[in-house]
Design an enzyme around this catalytic site. Structure first.
Site, mmCIF file in Angstrom:
data_model
loop_
_atom_site.group_PDB
_atom_site.id
_atom_site.type_symbol
_atom_site.label_atom_id
_atom_site.label_comp_id
_atom_site.label_asym_id
_atom_site.label_seq_id
_atom_site.Cartn_x
_atom_site.Cartn_y
_atom_site.Cartn_z
ATOM 1 N N GLY A 19 0.839 -1.192 0.000
ATOM 2 C CA GLY A 19 0.000 0.000 0.000
ATOM 3 C C GLY A 19 0.868 1.234 0.000
ATOM 4 N N GLY A 21 0.804 5.824 -0.054
ATOM 5 C CA GLY A 21 0.150 7.121 -0.083
ATOM 6 C C GLY A 21 1.160 8.212 -0.333
ATOM 7 C CE1 TYR A 23 1.279 10.855 6.341
ATOM 8 C CE2 TYR A 23 0.310 12.357 4.740
ATOM 9 C CZ TYR A 23 0.222 11.641 5.914
ATOM 10 O OH TYR A 23 -0.933 11.700 6.659
ATOM 11 C CB ALA A 24 2.727 6.573 5.021
ATOM 12 C CE LYS A 25 8.445 3.812 0.599
ATOM 13 N NZ LYS A 25 9.253 4.113 -0.616
ATOM 14 C CE LYS A 41 1.752 2.712 9.951
ATOM 15 N NZ LYS A 41 0.358 3.048 10.322
ATOM 16 C CG ASP A 136 -10.371 3.977 11.334
ATOM 17 O OD1 ASP A 136 -11.541 4.071 10.908
ATOM 18 O OD2 ASP A 136 -9.386 3.923 10.586
#
EC number: 2.7.11.1
Length: 367
Positions: A19, A21, A23-25, A41, A136
């Site tokens: 996955g 994004g 600023y993160a993966k 992460k 969440d």
């Protein structure tokens, strides 16, 4: 130094991308020390917004470091480089997530749902006993190990609950999570009890497990909120759910926060107790004496022609999900998944349903 080089020096051989994004993966990797695959992460501080760096990330790191439960994704290591990269090494869930399972197989049988929901409830009790709230909870944050056991993940919105001088829990004000799983008090933007919010989300999750659909259509938040506040819960007749199961869901999806079940009451509910094949449902009290569950059986109203909410089972053509998620982008693994996951029909599907509440007074809690 790139991520592969950094991780190799720490004993990790980088694998595929899980996955990503802005600023993160999240990537898979092989741990030479642990001798098995892990998920890592990777967060880039230089690209992340200030609010995430100052509030959400420190909370997540603090909480991940303190959690140790068999139904929560294990965190093996957290480290940071001088180049502003944060690496969180976690357990890899090889069977995907619960929503993928339901999307593929359809609704779960109550016995299977009971096992998985019991695992999840124990994980939430563990967190709540530590005054940690998740905020969440949703099916795509419930990962599955090789034996399809539940592994609660993604603590990006989690926090430690604060108490005042009298010991009362402080209210939260931040809107967290996905609208489809959000409690009415959160959708209304009023200060809320975070542990009680988690319970509502549990109710949505159990409904999805046994019905294969969302309990509410979140394409119109205003309408959804009105239905929630009226305490209306529709169940597909075709699922032939037991009264105890519907009763538990109904009491978790209680709009009155003072009457919503607590996690201990969920675990002691008659539906949650092990069922002997062919015998009636029995609840076991704290003294070890068996008794009928104190929750009244859910009795459907005859002739109801209410429509079901969002359908998740793989029976029809999927429609796009219109409601965006509110999660910070730092949680790359779940970031881009919501539109895919709720790419099941987000408009009500026509099917025969039953609508609550139970005909007997519904607010008796399991003891």
């Amino acid at each position: 130094m790139d991520d592969a080089a950094v991780l190799k020096r720490r004993g990790y051989l980088l694998g595929i991308n899980l996955g990503e994004g802005s600023y993160a993966k999240v990537k898979s990797a092989y741990s030479e020390r642990l001798k098995f695959n892990v998920a890592i992460k990777i967060i880039d501080r230089k690209k992340a917004p200030a609010d995430f760096l100052e509030k959400f990330l420190p909370r997540e790191i603090e909480i991940l470091a303190m959690l140790n439960h068999c139904s929560i994704i294990k965190t093996y290591e957290i480290f940071e480089t001088s180049h502003g990269k944060v690496y969180i090494v976690m357990e890899l869930a090889v069977q995907g997530d619960l929503l993928e399972l339901i999307k593929t197989r359809g609704a779960l049988h109550e016995d299977e749902a009971r096992k998985k929901f019991h695992q999840l409830s124990l994980a939430i009790k563990y967190c709540h006993d530590l005054d940690v709230v998740h905020r969440d909870l949703k099916c795509d944050n419930l990962l599955l190990d090789k034996d399809f056991n539940i592994k609660l993940s993604d603590f990006s919105f989690s926090k430690r609950c604060l108490r005042d001088d009298s010991g009362r829990m402080a209210l939260s004000k931040t809107f967290c999570g996905s609208p489809a799983y959000a409690a009415p008090e959160v959708l209304q933007g009023i200060p809320y009890q975070p542990k009680v919010y988690d319970i509502w989300s549990l109710g949505v999750i159990l409904y999805i497990m046994v019905c294969g659909s969302m309990p509410y259509d979140d394409s119109n938040i205003k309408k959804m909120l009105r239905i929630q506040k009226e305490h209306r819960v529709n169940f597909p007749r075709s699922k032939h759910l037991t009264g105890e199961c519907k009763d538990l869901i109904y009491h978790m999806l209680q709009p009155d926060v003072n009457r919503r079940l607590h996690i201990d009451e969920i675990l002691s509910h008659c539906w949650m107790q092990p069922k002997a094949r062919g015998s009636p449902s029995v609840a076991i009290n704290k003294e070890g004496e068996s008794s009928r569950g104190t929750e009244p059986l859910w009795t459907p109203e005859p002739g109801s022609d209410k429509k079901s909410a969002t359908k998740l089972e793989p029976e029809g053509e999927a429609q796009p999900q219109a409601q965006p998620e509110t999660k910070p982008e730092g949680t790359a693994m779940q970031m881009s998944r919501q539109s895919e996951i709720l790419g099941f029909p987000s408009k009500p599907s026509t099917m025969e349903t039953e609508e609550g509440p139970p005909q007997q007074p519904p607010e008796t809690r399991a003891q």
